[in-house]
Design a protein around this motif. Structure first.
Motif, PDB file in Angstrom:
ATOM      1  N   SER A 134      99.554 -41.520  95.892  1.00 46.79           N
ATOM      2  CA  SER A 134     100.985 -41.828  95.799  1.00 46.79           C
ATOM      3  C   SER A 134     101.337 -42.211  94.361  1.00 46.79           C
ATOM      4  O   SER A 134     100.464 -42.540  93.554  1.00 46.79           O
ATOM      5  CB  SER A 134     101.303 -43.000  96.729  1.00 46.79           C
ATOM      6  N   LYS A 135     102.640 -42.192  94.078  1.00 44.92           N
ATOM      7  CA  LYS A 135     103.119 -42.572  92.750  1.00 44.92           C
ATOM      8  C   LYS A 135     102.719 -44.017  92.457  1.00 44.92           C
ATOM      9  O   LYS A 135     102.337 -44.363  91.347  1.00 44.92           O
ATOM     10  CB  LYS A 135     104.645 -42.440  92.726  1.00 44.92           C
ATOM     11  N   LYS A 194      99.198 -43.967  91.352  1.00 45.76           N
ATOM     12  CA  LYS A 194      99.062 -43.352  90.019  1.00 45.76           C
ATOM     13  C   LYS A 194      99.549 -44.271  88.900  1.00 45.76           C
ATOM     14  O   LYS A 194      99.071 -44.190  87.783  1.00 45.76           O
ATOM     15  CB  LYS A 194      99.848 -42.042  89.977  1.00 45.76           C
ATOM     16  N   ASN A 195     100.536 -45.112  89.222  1.00 44.70           N
ATOM     17  CA  ASN A 195     101.131 -45.949  88.178  1.00 44.70           C
ATOM     18  C   ASN A 195     100.501 -47.328  88.059  1.00 44.70           C
ATOM     19  O   ASN A 195     101.002 -48.175  87.340  1.00 44.70           O
ATOM     20  CB  ASN A 195     102.637 -46.104  88.435  1.00 44.70           C
TER      21      ASN A 195
END
Lengths: 97, 349
Positions: free
Chosen positions: B54-55, B58-59
């Motif tokens: 998921s974003k 990733k972040n």
């Protein structure tokens, strides 16, 4: 049953038919010993991996070549009709012993 | 807590302080994917068919390359907070790094139970193992790697042999998965589904693929490809379906070159570089490699497996024949011993 065979059964036959078992790494290895107990150049191996509990027709065909036998003779060696003496005679005919 | 892992590449071009681009790409992608999986595992995420980080994952943490160093080829990866999103807790990058190191060490030490505990979900475990396998140099590259844990604290250095890691990863994956080789006859781009035709049964077998391999599929249209997954067999023990696909790869029959073999701490050097050419057997399911001079006649389901098997087989032949007393060998075995001694020599480093 087709041409596939249980790994355990093949291992058991190998020992009965004069192969010397060798442990090591991912495989069980087998060297054929001549009737006077010397190592021959004939050798084969069986993977320890769990997906090799039954050996497929293709693997049996390759093992037969490693043992210098036709597939049907190899199955006879494993299933018992082909004796150690008969096997060694076949190897002698090919100059392998 | 340290948040760096160093990979020390040796052998092949690494000995000249260079690393092939593919090797570096695989290391970076494999380690990045393992980091995403580790974060997802930490969050308790479970996936079914495909894993897409998921974003939010990733972040959270990023993995960055530090300047590479010579001495073989030395590449350090550092784990940092991403900057775009606050980590869940202050030391999350170091925690993720530590978990990855522990996973790599457990793999190298064959600690199967610890490997299973790190990723209790089988699909995530297989994906993590695939990431590790991808990150390490291909067995036929002539390059091998060691992982240095905490390179700045020499007393805590752990040298992990990556080929042991790759072997364990392969064995654990194999416990669940089977390889089927078939001709690629159809690609459905919309559904990301491909169809292979089994060479023996002529039966079509379909499975789903990840977009990243689409270019490889196009290059190999109508050619043989290999699919690794859960294979359902029919009454004749032939494949009738594939699910949970973890890997799709081309059938690579290009020559495999060996200059030196390192196996269980033993080094054997070919007196001149030796090339073996694998072929497929009649069923087109097995890679077969023969060399009469060396007494090699081996088969395996993949190119990676057969490359590893060449190494272990040659080490076995060396120990059983080259080092054996002449009195213990038949004529045929003596000839094999002579050939091995002509072509190979033990090397101390």
């Amino acid at each position: 049953m087709g041409n596939s065979r249980a790994r355990d059964a093949i291992q058991e036959s190998f020992v009965k038919k004069g192969f010397l078992p060798k442990e090591g790494g991912d495989h069980w290895r087998y060297i054929y010993l001549s009737h006077d107990g010397k190592k021959t150049a004939v050798h084969t191996k069986i993977s320890r991996g769990s997906k090799y509990k039954y050996l497929s027709d293709s693997l049996i065909a390759q093992m037969a070549k490693q043992c210098m036998l036709t597939k049907s003779d190899f199955l006879a060696l494993v299933d018992c009709p082909l004796s150690r003496q008969e096997y060694e005679a076949k190897l002698q005919q090919q100059g392998a012993v | 807590m340290c948040s760096e892992i160093s990979f020390h590449f040796k052998g092949g071009s690494a000995d000249e302080h260079t690393l092939p681009v593919d090797c570096m790409i695989n290391l970076l992608e494999g380690m990045r994917d393992l980091m995403y999986l580790t974060l997802a595992q930490q969050d308790g995420t479970v996936f079914n068919e495909r894993f897409r980080p998921s974003k939010q994952i990733k972040n959270r943490v990023s993995v960055v390359c530090k300047p590479s160093e010579s001495g073989g080829y030395y590449q350090t990866l550092a784990f940092h907070p991403c900057g775009t999103q606050v980590p869940l807790f202050a030391d999350e990058p170091a925690e993720v790094c530590q978990r990855i190191k522990t996973f790599l060490v457990d793999l190298a030490q064959n600690a199967h139970e610890n490997v299973a505990q790190a990723f209790p979900n089988v699909k995530m475990r297989i994906k993590a193992l695939e990431s590790v396998r991808k990150a390490l140099p291909a067995p036929d590259s002539g390059i091998y790697a060691e992982v240095d844990d905490e390179p700045l604290v020499s007393s805590k250095m752990i040298h992990v042999n990556c080929s042991a890691m790759a072997d364990t990863a392969r064995n654990v994956i194999e416990d669940y998965m089977t390889v089927v080789t078939g001709r690629l006859i159809r690609i459905d781009f919309e559904q990301k589904k491909l169809v292979i035709q089994h060479p023996v049964t002529r039966k079509p077998l379909d499975c789903y693929y990840n977009e990243e391999i689409e270019a490889m599929l196009l290059e190999n249209r109508r050619e043989l490809i290999q699919v690794t997954g859960n294979v359902v067999l029919d009454d004749n023990e032939l494949p009738q379906g594939i699910s949970d696909v973890v890997c799709i790869q081309e059938v690579d029959l290009s020559p495999i070159e060996f200059g030196e073999i390192v196996q269980d701490g033993q080094r054997l050097r070919f007196k001149s570089p030796t090339v073996f050419v694998p072929v497929l057997d009649d069923s087109q399911q097995l890679f077969v490699l023969k060399d009469d001079q060396l007494g090699l006649d081996i088969c395996a389901y993949t190119r990676g497996e057969i490359t590893e098997d060449v190494k272990s087989e040659i080490a076995f032949l060396w120990n059983e024949y080259a080092l054996a007393s002449d009195a213990d060998l038949t004529e045929g075995a003596l000839a094999l011993k002579r050939n091995l001694l002509t072509l190979l020599e033990a090397s101390n480093g």
